[in-house]
Scaffold this active site. Structure first.
Site, PDB file in Angstrom:
ATOM      1  N   THR A 154     107.399  46.115  36.797  1.00  0.00           N
ATOM      2  CA  THR A 154     108.546  46.979  36.506  1.00  0.00           C
ATOM      3  C   THR A 154     109.846  46.213  36.735  1.00  0.00           C
ATOM      4  O   THR A 154     110.731  46.187  35.875  1.00  0.00           O
ATOM      5  CB  THR A 154     108.515  48.242  37.394  1.00  0.00           C
ATOM      6  OG1 THR A 154     107.329  48.972  37.099  1.00  0.00           O
ATOM      7  CG2 THR A 154     109.738  49.120  37.154  1.00  0.00           C
TER       8      THR A 154
ATOM      9  N   ASN B  16      98.711  49.267  27.874  1.00  0.00           N
ATOM     10  CA  ASN B  16      98.061  49.816  29.063  1.00  0.00           C
ATOM     11  C   ASN B  16      97.238  51.068  28.794  1.00  0.00           C
ATOM     12  O   ASN B  16      96.415  51.451  29.612  1.00  0.00           O
ATOM     13  CB  ASN B  16      99.101  50.096  30.151  1.00  0.00           C
ATOM     14  CG  ASN B  16     100.300  50.854  29.632  1.00  0.00           C
ATOM     15  OD1 ASN B  16     101.020  50.374  28.745  1.00  0.00           O
ATOM     16  ND2 ASN B  16     100.523  52.043  30.142  1.00  0.00           N
TER      17      ASN B  16
ATOM     18  N   GLN C 138      98.996  43.720  31.597  1.00  0.00           N
ATOM     19  CA  GLN C 138      97.596  44.038  31.305  1.00  0.00           C
ATOM     20  C   GLN C 138      96.863  42.872  30.646  1.00  0.00           C
ATOM     21  O   GLN C 138      95.686  43.010  30.285  1.00  0.00           O
ATOM     22  CB  GLN C 138      97.513  45.256  30.365  1.00  0.00           C
ATOM     23  CG  GLN C 138      98.082  46.535  30.925  1.00  0.00           C
ATOM     24  CD  GLN C 138      97.201  47.174  31.976  1.00  0.00           C
ATOM     25  OE1 GLN C 138      96.046  46.802  32.164  1.00  0.00           O
ATOM     26  NE2 GLN C 138      97.737  48.168  32.661  1.00  0.00           N
TER      27      GLN C 138
ATOM     28  N   GLY D  64     100.959  41.895  40.215  1.00  0.00           N
ATOM     29  CA  GLY D  64      99.875  41.518  41.118  1.00  0.00           C
ATOM     30  C   GLY D  64      98.714  42.503  41.116  1.00  0.00           C
ATOM     31  O   GLY D  64      97.546  42.119  41.074  1.00  0.00           O
ATOM     32  N   HIS D  65      99.040  43.803  41.136  1.00  0.00           N
ATOM     33  CA  HIS D  65      97.969  44.778  41.383  1.00  0.00           C
ATOM     34  C   HIS D  65      97.135  45.117  40.150  1.00  0.00           C
ATOM     35  O   HIS D  65      96.158  45.859  40.256  1.00  0.00           O
ATOM     36  CB  HIS D  65      98.525  46.046  42.036  1.00  0.00           C
ATOM     37  CG  HIS D  65      99.325  46.941  41.141  1.00  0.00           C
ATOM     38  ND1 HIS D  65      98.779  48.038  40.525  1.00  0.00           N
ATOM     39  CD2 HIS D  65     100.625  46.917  40.769  1.00  0.00           C
ATOM     40  CE1 HIS D  65      99.723  48.660  39.825  1.00  0.00           C
ATOM     41  NE2 HIS D  65     100.856  47.992  39.959  1.00  0.00           N
TER      42      HIS D  65
ATOM     43  N   THR E 258     114.288  37.912  50.828  1.00  0.00           N
ATOM     44  CA  THR E 258     113.243  37.095  51.434  1.00  0.00           C
ATOM     45  C   THR E 258     111.916  37.358  50.754  1.00  0.00           C
ATOM     46  O   THR E 258     111.519  38.509  50.599  1.00  0.00           O
ATOM     47  CB  THR E 258     113.127  37.417  52.942  1.00  0.00           C
ATOM     48  OG1 THR E 258     114.408  37.225  53.543  1.00  0.00           O
ATOM     49  CG2 THR E 258     112.091  36.544  53.620  1.00  0.00           C
TER      50      THR E 258
ATOM     51  N   CYS F  64     101.302  64.643  32.969  1.00  0.00           N
ATOM     52  CA  CYS F  64     101.988  65.797  33.524  1.00  0.00           C
ATOM     53  C   CYS F  64     103.464  65.469  33.712  1.00  0.00           C
ATOM     54  O   CYS F  64     103.824  64.626  34.518  1.00  0.00           O
ATOM     55  CB  CYS F  64     101.375  66.125  34.891  1.00  0.00           C
ATOM     56  SG  CYS F  64     100.896  67.832  35.067  1.00  0.00           S
TER      57      CYS F  64
HETATM   58  C1  PLP Z   1     101.335  48.545  35.423  1.00  0.00           C
HETATM   59  C2  PLP Z   1     102.208  48.114  34.329  1.00  0.00           C
HETATM   60  C3  PLP Z   1     103.569  47.893  34.532  1.00  0.00           C
HETATM   61  C4  PLP Z   1     104.226  48.118  35.870  1.00  0.00           C
HETATM   62  O1  PLP Z   1     103.791  47.177  36.804  1.00  0.00           O
HETATM   63  P1  PLP Z   1     104.120  47.363  38.362  1.00  0.00           P
HETATM   64  O2  PLP Z   1     103.711  46.045  38.955  1.00  0.00           O
HETATM   65  O3  PLP Z   1     103.289  48.501  38.833  1.00  0.00           O
HETATM   66  O4  PLP Z   1     105.573  47.614  38.482  1.00  0.00           O
HETATM   67  C5  PLP Z   1     104.321  47.468  33.471  1.00  0.00           C
HETATM   68  N1  PLP Z   1     103.784  47.279  32.272  1.00  0.00           N
HETATM   69  C6  PLP Z   1     102.476  47.470  32.027  1.00  0.00           C
HETATM   70  C7  PLP Z   1     101.933  47.223  30.664  1.00  0.00           C
HETATM   71  C8  PLP Z   1     101.648  47.904  33.040  1.00  0.00           C
HETATM   72  O5  PLP Z   1     100.365  48.112  32.793  1.00  0.00           O
END
Ligand code: PLP
Length: 411
Positions: free
Chosen positions: A82, A161, A189, A210-211, A249, A335
């Site tokens: 983001t 996504n 993605q 990262g996640h 930091t 929602c």
């Molecule tokens: C998850 C996602 C984001 C946001 O990523 P974050 O690290 O959660 O801020 C942006 N773009 C796409 C296509 C995503 O799948």
């Protein structure tokens, strides 16, 4: 809401890997020392504590760079995709504001790209939102036609996504380079799922999270091309870290985790893609065997293997997600306040509102097994059949009435 959730001892099977992924235990292990004994500020220049965390952060930076064919100096750590998307769009727009005040993006982008563009529109920029074809992909001709002498930047996501489709990155990059326009891609993605090469694809800016790649939450990166140099106006001011583009930091545990996540993803990309493709086919074949009229949303070939997005005709979309007690999936309806709205991504593909409502996004990933797939298929088939029994439209369909031919009474 609370009592509707599965509160039994068995947790639902996780099939929502496009929303987030678990942190790989191998990633957690390399992160651990940086929470405790190696706690130094990586920007401290005067002692071992700073030096050792800086070294770890720089190794992580080169691991992130490695998975996209970049050099370490081109990686800016952020808090997530983001923030990376906001920095890329707003940072590039601010640099070009005087001479170029037009951006091109796509109707199916992630909300953070679309909302950043809305903000820029408020500030006087003009934004073109390209439509997509029924398969979810943009048309190169439409992209080329949208570019003008005022265009500063084109932003097209690598992999969607919701529907997992892969945009033609190399072709888009070639168009942008030919017109002297910056090319940004949201690759949250895509990284670790498909091969990416910023040089071959002419990508100038790339957002990573990262996640989404079995790393920690709260970290991401922005690739910023150095040759030819892409300039960005910082959106967070302060001590001038990250080459002045993103002050604050750095979080060494998160950086180290993201680096290790990239290393693992690159090493396992090929084998894991093949495994996931097998599981995805098993799921789709299983669903089609029992529910022959389902519709897959988005191109099935130009797609990452870990995503399926399926609409179920004659099913009430409102009831669909509530019926998925044993699997954790996402629905095509989001929602927003009180109102249920169908997915804007599916609507952009031309999927009608009913079918967009009655859809599931199924995300497969590193922990998904064949047994999970078989269980999920059985669960979905049972739920869909039950919902259909309650649907008057399904009854009419079974009696051979063509629903589309019915003249609905006007309110
Ligand atoms: C998850 C996602 C984001 C946001 O990523 P974050 O690290 O959660 O801020 C942006 N773009 C796409 C296509 C995503 O799948």
């Amino acid at each position: 809401m609370q009592e509707e959730r599965n509160t039994g001892t068995r947790r639902p099977i996780y099939l929502d890997y496009q929303a987030t992924t678990p942190c790989d235990p191998r990633v957690v292990e390399v992160m651990m020392p940086y929470f405790t004994e190696r706690f130094g500020n990586p920007h401290s220049r005067n002692h071992l504590y700073g030096w050792e965390t800086e070294e770890a952060v720089e190794l992580a930076r080169s691991q992130v760079a490695g998975i996209i064919g970049a050099s370490a100096k081109e990686i800016v750590f952020t808090s997530g995709a983001t923030e990376s998307n906001n920095l890329a769009l707003k940072g590039a727009a601010a640099i070009h504001k005087e001479r170029k005040n037009h951006l091109v993006t796509v109707a199916t982008e992630h909300k953070c790209v679309l909302e950043a563009c809305r903000r820029l529109e408020d500030q006087g920029f003009r934004v073109t939102y390209l439509p997509v074809q029924a398969n979810g992909l943009i048309e190169l001709g439409a992209l080329e036609a949208a570019i003008t002498a005022e265009t500063a930047l084109v932003s097209v996501m690598a992999v969607n996504n919701e529907i997992g489709v892969i945009q033609p990155l190399a072709e888009i990059g070639a168009v942008c380079r030919r017109h002297g326009v910056l090319f940004h891609t949201d690759a949250a993605q895509a990284v670790g799922k498909i091969p990416l090469d910023v040089a071959a694809m002419n990508i100038d800016l790339m957002s990573i999270s990262g996640h989404k790649i079995y790393g920690p939450k709260g970290i991401g990166a922005l690739y910023v091309r150095r040759r030819p140099r892409v300039r960005l106006k910082a959106q967070i001011d302060g001590g001038g870290q990250e080459r002045g583009m993103r002050s604050g930091t750095l979080a060494p545990p998160l950086c180290v985790g993201m680096g290790e996540a990239c290393r693992i993803a690159a090493a396992e990309l090929e084998a894991e893609s093949a495994r996931l493709a097998g599981l995805r086919d098993r799921m789709l074949n299983g669903l089609r065997r029992e529910l022959p009229d389902i519709q897959v949303n988005g191109d099935l070939v130009r797609r990452i293997p870990g995503n399926l997005n399926v609409s179920f005709p004659f099913v009430d979309g409102g009831g669909l997600i509530g019926a998925m007690k044993e699997i954790a999936v996402s629905s095509g309806s989001a929602c927003s306040s009180a109102a249920l709205e169908p997915s804007y991504v599916l609507r952009a593909l031309g999927v009608d509102a009913e079918m967009a409502f009655a859809s599931l996004r199924i995300g497969l990933g590193r922990l998904t097994t064949e047994a999970d797939i078989d269980h999920a298929v059985g669960h979905i088939v049972t739920a869909v059949n039950r919902l259909r029994e309650e649907s008057p439209l399904w009854q009419m369909h079974c009696e051979g009435i063509d629903i589309k031919s019915i003249e609905w009474a006007k309110h």
